[in-house]
Design a protein around this motif. Structure first.
Motif, short mmCIF file in Angstrom:
data_model
loop_
_atom_site.label_atom_id
_atom_site.label_comp_id
_atom_site.label_asym_id
_atom_site.label_seq_id
_atom_site.Cartn_x
_atom_site.Cartn_y
_atom_site.Cartn_z
N VAL A 176 28.82 -70.61 -51.18
CA VAL A 176 28.43 -70.19 -52.53
C VAL A 176 27.93 -71.40 -53.34
CG1 VAL A 176 29.27 -69.28 -54.72
CG2 VAL A 176 29.95 -68.19 -52.57
N ASP A 182 26.08 -64.68 -53.50
CA ASP A 182 27.32 -64.17 -54.08
C ASP A 182 28.47 -64.29 -53.09
OD1 ASP A 182 27.91 -61.33 -52.77
OD2 ASP A 182 25.75 -61.46 -53.09
N LEU A 183 29.69 -64.33 -53.64
CA LEU A 183 30.87 -64.59 -52.83
C LEU A 183 31.10 -63.53 -51.76
CD1 LEU A 183 33.31 -66.41 -52.36
CD2 LEU A 183 34.57 -65.09 -54.09
N ALA A 221 19.79 -65.67 -50.05
CA ALA A 221 19.50 -65.96 -51.46
C ALA A 221 18.01 -65.86 -51.75
CB ALA A 221 20.02 -67.35 -51.83
#
Length: 266
Positions: A176, A182-183, A221
């Motif tokens: 992250v 996102d986690l 991402a």
């Protein structure tokens, strides 16, 4: 983005103590578990530059210490990276030292005992290491060739710090921090990698590293589908054997299915 290092035990404290006592360090552990990142982190923490040497079969002692070259009609001595590191009082990092030839490593002996001195026989020079110089080596003992084992007499010259992958939640934190994914997605990647690592003995391959998980997260991402990113960055690089890849794909799919069922029951 700045690379993140999270301690996974007492390796940071032991590394610093070895530096204070001017002792060489050997880092062992699986590929991509953070060995190189620890060295870089400690270079920043200790305020010392890091000179990295990637070891390979053709690495000679001259590649390490230096050689005479012809320049402008004159023959002049040019320091190698090891010599430059010693003179600068830097941290010299030999990555995957097991890949180097044994005769090339002999030049390290005088730096790894009480002498802490580098002998440049061809240049007729003796270089004492300053207090800030540190020699660090790394290798992966689980996957070395039987023809490329480090001699016990060489290993015993070092303080050995065994390293391992981070716990899943902390490995997800690194992903992250470095990619902005996102986690939940980071957690799924880690769960997938953990399942594959546990299947290592059955399939006989090198397990996926934190590095490849970061790469996969970068792809996610950027907009890639999670499964496509995991396939391209985690599964595909592990093996060119179609049967093994298919088996790993089933392991990964099962782990992700377990993750989905767990989250749906919360």
């Amino acid at each position: 983005m700045t690379e993140t290092y999270l301690a996974n035990g007492d390796e940071v404290q032991l590394f610093e103590l070895a530096f204070q006592r001017r002792l060489p360090v050997m880092l062992t552990g699986p590929t991509g578990c953070g060995k190189t990142r620890l060295v870089e982190h400690m270079g920043l923490a200790l305020g010392r530059p890091v000179v990295t040497i990637s070891c390979h079969d053709d690495l000679t002692s001259s590649d390490l210490v230096g050689r005479f070259i012809v320049a402008g009609g004159d023959v002049v001595w040019t320091d190698g990276p090891l010599t430059r590191a010693v003179k600068a009082g830097a941290i010299c990092y030999l990555d995957e030292v097991v890949e180097a030839r044994h005769d090339s490593l002999a030049v390290l002996h005088s730096l790894t005992d009480h002498r802490r001195t580098l002998y440049l026989d061809r240049a007729d020079e003796v270089v004492p290491a300053p207090e800030t110089f540190m020699l660090v080596c790394s290798y992966n003992p689980a996957y070395r060739s039987s023809l490329k084992e480090l001699k016990p007499s060489f290993r015993q010259r070092f303080v050995t710090l065994p390293m391992r992958y981070l716990p899943p939640d902390r490995e997800a934190e690194v992903i992250v921090a470095e990619t902005g994914v996102d986690l939940a997605a980071a957690g799924r990647l880690v769960r997938c990698a953990t399942a594959i690592r546990m299947a290592d003995e059955a399939f006989h391959y090198e397990p996926p590293s934190t590095r490849v998980l970061v790469t996969a997260a970068h792809m996610i991402a950027a907009g890639a589908d999670e499964i496509d990113a995991a396939e391209a960055c985690v599964l595909a690089p592990l093996s060119s054997d179609g049967a093994i890849t298919e088996g790993l794909r089933e392991v990964a799919a099962a782990s992700l299915a377990d993750a989905d069922s767990t989250s749906s029951t919360r």
